[in-house]
Design a protein around this motif. Structure first.
Motif, mmCIF file in Angstrom:
data_model
loop_
_atom_site.group_PDB
_atom_site.id
_atom_site.type_symbol
_atom_site.label_atom_id
_atom_site.label_comp_id
_atom_site.label_asym_id
_atom_site.label_seq_id
_atom_site.Cartn_x
_atom_site.Cartn_y
_atom_site.Cartn_z
ATOM 1 N N MET D 1 0.707 -1.225 -0.042
ATOM 2 C CA MET D 1 0.052 -0.025 -0.042
ATOM 3 C C MET D 1 0.880 1.222 -0.155
ATOM 4 N N THR D 2 0.454 2.232 -0.810
ATOM 5 C CA THR D 2 1.375 3.379 -1.020
ATOM 6 C C THR D 2 1.045 4.418 0.418
ATOM 7 N N GLU D 3 1.950 5.259 0.550
ATOM 8 C CA GLU D 3 1.901 6.117 1.532
ATOM 9 C C GLU D 3 1.006 7.069 1.154
ATOM 10 N N PRO D 4 0.037 7.522 2.457
ATOM 11 C CA PRO D 4 -0.653 8.620 1.904
ATOM 12 C C PRO D 4 -0.013 9.803 1.711
ATOM 13 N N GLU D 5 -0.585 10.571 0.761
ATOM 14 C CA GLU D 5 0.087 11.878 0.339
ATOM 15 C C GLU D 5 -0.789 12.864 0.990
ATOM 16 N N GLY D 6 0.212 14.278 1.128
ATOM 17 C CA GLY D 6 -0.773 15.196 1.335
ATOM 18 C C GLY D 6 -0.843 15.429 3.067
ATOM 19 N N ALA D 7 -1.093 16.757 3.146
ATOM 20 C CA ALA D 7 -1.610 17.284 4.369
ATOM 21 C C ALA D 7 -2.617 18.336 4.529
ATOM 22 N N LEU D 8 -3.387 18.068 5.623
ATOM 23 C CA LEU D 8 -4.532 19.055 5.805
ATOM 24 C C LEU D 8 -4.165 19.903 6.729
ATOM 25 N N LEU D 9 -4.614 21.451 6.283
ATOM 26 C CA LEU D 9 -4.280 22.602 7.271
ATOM 27 C C LEU D 9 -5.548 23.130 7.549
ATOM 28 N N VAL D 10 -5.865 23.517 8.896
ATOM 29 C CA VAL D 10 -7.281 24.031 9.152
ATOM 30 C C VAL D 10 -6.830 25.408 9.904
ATOM 31 N N VAL D 11 -7.502 26.414 9.125
ATOM 32 C CA VAL D 11 -7.104 27.879 9.844
ATOM 33 C C VAL D 11 -8.498 28.219 10.510
ATOM 34 N N SER D 12 -8.445 28.426 11.702
ATOM 35 C CA SER D 12 -9.488 28.682 12.564
ATOM 36 C C SER D 12 -9.482 29.801 13.518
ATOM 37 N N ALA D 13 -10.510 30.663 13.446
ATOM 38 C CA ALA D 13 -10.313 31.956 14.182
ATOM 39 C C ALA D 13 -10.231 31.721 15.868
ATOM 40 N N HIS D 14 -10.913 30.855 16.452
ATOM 41 C CA HIS D 14 -10.888 30.436 17.788
ATOM 42 C C HIS D 14 -10.741 29.165 18.190
ATOM 43 N N ALA D 15 -10.448 28.949 19.420
ATOM 44 C CA ALA D 15 -10.051 27.457 19.556
ATOM 45 C C ALA D 15 -11.109 26.198 19.396
ATOM 46 N N GLY D 16 -12.309 26.533 19.385
ATOM 47 C CA GLY D 16 -13.412 25.482 18.862
ATOM 48 C C GLY D 16 -14.086 25.337 17.873
ATOM 49 N N ASP D 17 -13.775 26.251 16.845
ATOM 50 C CA ASP D 17 -14.266 26.378 15.719
ATOM 51 C C ASP D 17 -14.153 24.897 15.102
ATOM 52 N N PHE D 18 -12.819 24.320 15.113
ATOM 53 C CA PHE D 18 -12.321 23.347 14.196
ATOM 54 C C PHE D 18 -13.191 22.142 14.610
ATOM 55 N N VAL D 19 -13.783 22.094 15.961
ATOM 56 C CA VAL D 19 -14.204 20.848 16.432
ATOM 57 C C VAL D 19 -15.652 20.726 15.683
ATOM 58 N N TRP D 20 -16.385 21.817 16.042
ATOM 59 C CA TRP D 20 -17.857 21.942 15.616
ATOM 60 C C TRP D 20 -17.952 21.686 13.847
ATOM 61 N N ARG D 21 -17.151 22.332 13.254
ATOM 62 C CA ARG D 21 -17.478 22.606 11.720
ATOM 63 C C ARG D 21 -16.692 21.447 10.816
ATOM 64 N N ALA D 22 -15.428 20.940 11.562
ATOM 65 C CA ALA D 22 -14.685 20.185 10.693
ATOM 66 C C ALA D 22 -14.110 19.199 11.032
ATOM 67 N N ALA D 23 -14.484 18.613 12.208
ATOM 68 C CA ALA D 23 -13.896 17.453 12.774
ATOM 69 C C ALA D 23 -13.875 16.045 12.176
ATOM 70 N N GLY D 24 -14.871 15.953 11.403
ATOM 71 C CA GLY D 24 -14.970 14.846 10.608
ATOM 72 C C GLY D 24 -13.998 14.989 9.286
ATOM 73 N N ALA D 25 -13.712 15.898 8.812
ATOM 74 C CA ALA D 25 -12.827 16.126 7.512
ATOM 75 C C ALA D 25 -11.405 15.881 8.252
ATOM 76 N N ILE D 26 -11.270 16.446 9.336
ATOM 77 C CA ILE D 26 -9.690 16.158 10.082
ATOM 78 C C ILE D 26 -9.580 14.893 10.394
ATOM 79 N N ALA D 27 -10.676 14.103 11.071
ATOM 80 C CA ALA D 27 -10.380 12.782 11.549
ATOM 81 C C ALA D 27 -10.284 11.827 10.360
ATOM 82 N N LEU D 28 -10.908 12.017 9.092
ATOM 83 C CA LEU D 28 -10.691 11.279 7.838
ATOM 84 C C LEU D 28 -9.499 11.646 7.545
ATOM 85 N N ALA D 29 -8.904 12.699 7.486
ATOM 86 C CA ALA D 29 -7.592 12.674 6.970
ATOM 87 C C ALA D 29 -6.595 11.862 8.119
#
Lengths: 244, 244, 244, 244, 244, 244
Positions: D1-29
Motif C-alpha cells: 500500500m502506498t504512503e498517504p500523500e498530502g497534508a490538511l491545514l485548518v485555519v480557525s479563528a477561535h479554539a473551538g471552531d475546528f471541532v464543531w465544523r470540520a472534525a469529520g474532515a480532520i479525522a478522515l485525513a
C-alpha cells in the motif's frame, strides 16, 4: 480639427498589468492625441517576477528590470508612466499612499479612469489597488480634501479584464474595438520578455473579444474579419445623449 | 449632412408604458430623423384601466379609448404605433404572438430595441412582454426562421425603468440626457388624461435622473440646472470605439 | 478488473452542442467502458445551420445533413445518439416532449447527466433544453410517474460551458482533464465541416481551460504542458468521501 | 500500500471552531494517515467564553482552559494544533500575523486547506481569519515572498459550515461522508464541556447533512440509515479526471 | 375586545406542504380567531406518495388517502381546506387553474398569503405553485379582471421554508414565534402517518429556528428555553408604523 | 399606560446624514417617549461641506458650524446627539474608535440600531461607519469585551436609504409610515441651510416612499393621500409573533 480633450489615467497594481489588459485603450487615447498616464503602485517585484527570482536576481535588480520593461511598454503605447514603489505581495492600503494617488488625480484631471476589478481570489494586490484608486477618486472630488489643485470632476471608471474573468465576477459590459492599434499593443507586450507565453495568450483573448464584439454589433456592420477587442466593466452609469 | 441611420423599436406590454418610461428616447430618435416604432402588445384594457372600469365602461370602449390616447401620444413624439391586441392581465406568450413580433423586427430592422425589464413582482405582463421581445429578436436573427425579410442584425436591447425600480432589480446603467425633448415628453404624457397623477410623478423622476446624470457626468461639464434624464439597463455588452 | 459502472446522459438542444462543449467528458466515459448516450432534442435545423440555408438547402436536407454529421461525431467519441426532432428556433417545452425524456432517463439510468446552463441571452433553445432535462430528471425519480422502468436515483447534473460564458452566468466549478482524449474530441469536431471556425475556437478553449486547470492544481503536480480541459458547473452538491 | 500523500491545514479563528465544523474532515485525513494540522489564530477568550467570564475567571485562566480543551479535541482527532494567540473580539489582520501564517503554509505544505466562510454578520473574527488564511496562501505561493521553504502549490480551499449558514451566504457545494469517523467527532466535541448544548446541535446537523447527502447521492447507493456528513463550499474550481 | 381582522390564505402545491412548513402560522391565525384557508393545488399523488405506490395502491386510492390526511391536519389546526386536484408531477400552469385561484383570492380576501419559494431544484411543482399564487394575486387586484367579487387589496406574501433551504436561495427574513401553538403543529404532523420521519425532522427544525429566533431577539428578552419558530421570506416590503 | 421601552441608536458618518435619511424614525421614537441618540462619527467637514470651503471658511469654523446645525436638527427631533470627531474623507476604522462606539452601545443599550448600508460607490465614509457600527455591536454583546456596562442584547439593525439607492444595492424591505411626524422632519431638515436643495429632494422622496407604502399596504387600508414614508433594509431576520 479640434484639440482632443481629456486624459486617461490607468491605476495598476504591478508593472505589467496595464499592458496585458488595457494597452488597447491606452493606445487609442494616445492616437487621438490625449494624454495617457499609467500609475503603477508597485513593480510586481515579489508576486509577478517568478522567473527572475528563480534566476537568482536581487530585489533591487528585479525592480530595476521591471521598471525598465514597463517604461518601454508605456513608450510603445505613447503613454507616460509613474511608479509609486509601494511594495507588493502584499500591497497594503495606507493613508499616505492614497494621498499620493489623490495628488495624481488632481494633477492629471482624467476624463476616464481604468483599474482592476474589485474581486480576484488569485491575487489580493489587484483588488487592493482598485480600492485605493476608487477611494482616491472620491477624495479628489472633495474641495475640502487638503491636496493641491482643483477638485476632480466625476470621470467614469472602467475595470479592465482580469486573468481569470469568471472567477473575478467579471462580465463584459463594454467591448472596445482595438483593431486599429492592435499591432501597437503587440509591440508593448513584447517589451515584457519574461512573460512570453502571455503574448499569445492576450493576442488570442483580443481575437475572442473581437469575435464577441462582432456578434454583439451584428453581422451587417462590415467589421473586418480580424477585429480585435478589449473587455471592460463600468462602476458607474454611462452618461449619454443617444442610446446605441 | 448625412441621412440619419437606424430605427428604434419599442416593445411595450400595455398602451401607456412607452410614454412614461421611454418617451424621451423615442423623441430623441424622431428628432434625429430616425424611424421610431412603438409596438403595444395589448391596450392594457384590464390591468391598467381601473378608472374606466369604475366608470362602467365596456371592454370595447376601454380598448378604443386606450388606443386613441396611445396614438395621440405616439404622434406627439413623432413615432409610429401598432397594436397587437393580445389581451392583458394576463398577457400570455404564444407561438403566434412571438411570430408576429418577429415579423415586425424583420420589417423595421431596428438598430436599437427598448422593452421592459425581466422582473416585476407587481405586474407579470411586463416581464412577459420582455421575454417575447427578446425571443423574437433572436428568432429574427436566424436565416432559417420562416418569416419574410432579411435576418436581423444584433441590435442592442435596453430595458427602460419600471415603476418600482428597486423591486425589479433595476440598476441604472445608462442615463440618457432628454433635456432637449422633455417638453415633448410632457405633451405625450398629457395625452393620457386618466393617469394625471403620473404626469408629475414622471416629471419628478426625470429631474431626479437628471440630477444623477449630472453627478455622474461631473460638475465641470456645464450641464444646465434643469437637466432631465431617463435611466436604462443593457442586456448585452456595449460595443464602442472609445471609452467614455 | 471490475466492470465500469454507470452511464452518461447528455441532453443537448441542437445536433452539434455536445461536440463543442462536452466531447471530452463523453470520450472519457466511453474510454472507461461506460455507456455514453447523447440525446439531441432538435437538429438545430433553423437556428444553427445558417450556411446551409444560405446555400439554398431545404429543411429536410438540412435536418438529414445535421443528423449525419452528429452521428459521425458521436461515433468518433464512442457514444450512442438519439434525436427527438422536436423543432428548434424556438424549441418549446411540451408535456409530451418531457415525457419522452423521462423515458430515456428510465431506460439509460444515468449516473451522470450533462446539459446546457439555465441562462443564455443569445439562444433561448439552450435554457429550454436544460429546463426540460432537469424537470424530466425529477419526474423520473418518482415511483408514481407513469413511465416504464424503475425510479431514477439522483445522478449529479453538470452544466457544460456555453459559447459566451460570462453572459450566461457560467463560472467554472469543475475543470475536467481531457488531455488523454483530446485528439478524439478534435476528430469529433472535424465531423462538423460547416462550422470549421469552431474547430480552432474550441481547441483554444481547451488550452485555456487546461492552463486554468494547471493553475488551480498547483505547479507541483507535474501536469503536461499541453494539458487540455473542459469546464463545468454543478447544480447539486458534490457527494464525496474525501475533500480534494 | 502506498504512503498517504498530502497534508490538511485548518485555519480557525477561535479554539473551538475546528471541532464543531470540520472534525469529520480532520479525522478522515488522520485515519488515512495524512498529517492534519489545526492553526488557531486565537483562543476565543473574549468572544466565545461567556460562561467562563460569568464564572469570574481571569483572562489568563480562560486562555489556558480553552487551550487545554482544544488540545484534547485535536488529540482525539489525531491532529496537531498550534495557537498564534493573536487576540480575539476583535481579531485584527496585521502583516506580522499574516507572515506567521505564510510560514505555517510553507512548513506544512498542505494539499487541502479548510477555513471559515468570508461572510458572517454575527461574528467578525470568522471572516477576518478567512481573509488572512486566503491572503497567506497566495503569498506563500510566490517565490519572491521572503519566508523560509519552497513556494506553495495551489491547494484547494474549502469553507466549513458556519453556525447560521443562510445568514452567511453558505450553500453546501460538497457533502463529505463522515459516517466512519463520527464517533471520533463526537468524542472531540465532548472535550469542550463549556458548550455542552453544541454536542447535540452538531450531532443533529451531521444527521441532517447526512440525509441531504443521501438525497443527493440517490436512493440506490445503499448508504446506511445513519449516514453522517459535513457540508463545505469551494473557493476555487475542482480539478478532476472524472465527473461524478 | 375587537373582532380579529383579516384572513390567511395558504397556497400549497401538494397536500402535505402546508403542515410541515406553515402549520405554526396557520394555528396562530386560527387561535387569534382569524379565518385560515389552505388551498392545495394537487394531492401530491404522484410526487410525494412514494410509500403508497410501493404498497401497490391505485391513483384514486392515493388521492383519497392524501385528501383525508390533509383534511385531518387542517382540522387539527383550525383551518379550512380546499383541493383543486390539478395533477402533480408535473403541476402545470394553465389559465383555467390561475382563474380558479383568482376566485379563491376574491372570495377569501386574505390579509396575509403564504406559499412556496420561487426556486427549488428538487421539486418543480413548488415553484410552479408559487408562480401561480403570485400571478393570481396580481390579477385579483385588477378591477378589470372578469371574476366575481371586489378587487383584492395588497396582502403581503410570505414564502415558507423549503426542505433544503440553502439550495432554494432561502434566507430567513422573518422568524415567527410558534411556541404557543407548537403542540398543535405536532398533532397536525401526526395526521400524516406515511411520512413519520418528518415529524421529528420538523420538530428539530422548529427548535433550531427557535434558537435562531432567541439569538436574534437578544438574550435579555426572557424567551423560554423551548422556543419554537418557523422561518419565512418576504416578497414585498414590510409596511409598518414602528421599526422593531 | 406603560412606560415606553427601549432606545434608538443612530450611527451616522457625517453630521447631516441622520436628518435626510432617518429623521422620521427618530421623531417617531421620541414621540413615543423613547430615548433617541444620534452618534456622529465626524462632522462631515471635508467631504460634505463644499459650500463652506468655497466660501473660504477654516476647518475649525466648518466643524463648529456643522456641529451647531446638527445639534439644532437633533433638538427639533427630540434626540440627543454626540460627536466623535474622528475625521472624514477618509473616515478610518481604528480600534480606539470602535471601542468608543462599543461604550456608547453599552451605555445606551439600544433596542433598535440605524446606520448606513454597507455599499456606496460615491462615498466610502458611509460604509466605513456602517462596518464600525456593526462590529461594535457584536463586540458589545460579548461579556468578555473589556468595557463598562452589561453585555448588549441583540438589537435589530436597519440600514437607512442612501442617496442613490440602486447604486448601493439598496432594496426597500421596510416602509416606515412617518406621516404623523413629517412636519418635524421638515423642520429638522431646515436646520441645515447649506443644503437647501435637499429639503425638497427628501420631501419628494418621502412622498414617493409614501406612495409605495400605500401600494404595498393595499388600497383598502384608508391611508391618507399625503402619506409619507422612509425606507429601510434589515441586516438580521425580523423576530415576530405574527405575520403581517
Amino acid at each position: 480639427m479640434t484639440e482632443p480633450e481629456g486624459a486617461l489615467l490607468v491605476v495598476s497594481a504591478h508593472a505589467g498589468d496595464f499592458v496585458w489588459r488595457a494597452a488597447g485603450a491606452i493606445a487609442l487615447a494616445a492616437e487621438r492625441g490625449q494624454r495617457a498616464k499609467v500609475l503603477c503602485l508597485t513593480y510586481g517585484e515579489r508576486g509577478e517576477s517568478a522567473r527572475a527570482w528563480r534566476e537568482g536576481k536581487s530585489l533591487e535588480q528585479i525592480k530595476a528590470q521591471r521598471r525598465e520593461e514597463a517604461e518601454n511598454a508605456a513608450a510603445a503605447l505613447g503613454a507616460e508612466i509613474e511608479f509609486l514603489d509601494a511594495g507588493d505581495y502584499p500591497l497594503r492600503q495606507t493613508d499616505e499612499l492614497v494621498d499620493r494617488i489623490v495628488r495624481v488625480y488632481r494633477e492629471v484631471d482624467p476624463t476616464v479612469v481604468l483599474t482592476h476589478p474589485l474581486t480576484d481570489p488569485y491575487n489580493g494586490d489587484h483588488p487592493a489597488a482598485a480600492r485605493m484608486a476608487l477611494e482616491a477618486r472620491v477624495l479628489a472630488q472633495a474641495i475640502g480634501y487638503p491636496a493641491p489643485g482643483e477638485p476632480l470632476g466625476a470621470p467614469p471608471v472602467f475595470f479592465f479584464e482580469p486573468h481569470q474573468p469568471e472567477m473575478c465576477d467579471f462580465k463584459p459590459q463594454v467591448l472596445l474595438d482595438i483593431t486599429s492599434v492592435f499591432e501597437r499593443k503587440r509591440r508593448a507586450m513584447e517589451c515584457l520578455p519574461a512573460q512570453q507565453h502571455m503574448w499569445d495568450y492576450y493576442t488570442d483573448l483580443a481575437k475572442r473579444r473581437g469575435v464577441q464584439l462582432k456578434r454583439n454589433a451584428g453581422p451587417n456592420l462590415g467589421l473586418p474579419h480580424d477585429t480585435r477587442a478589449e473587455a471592460y466593466m463600468r462602476l458607474y452609469p454611462q452618461v449619454t445623449g443617444e442610446l446605441s
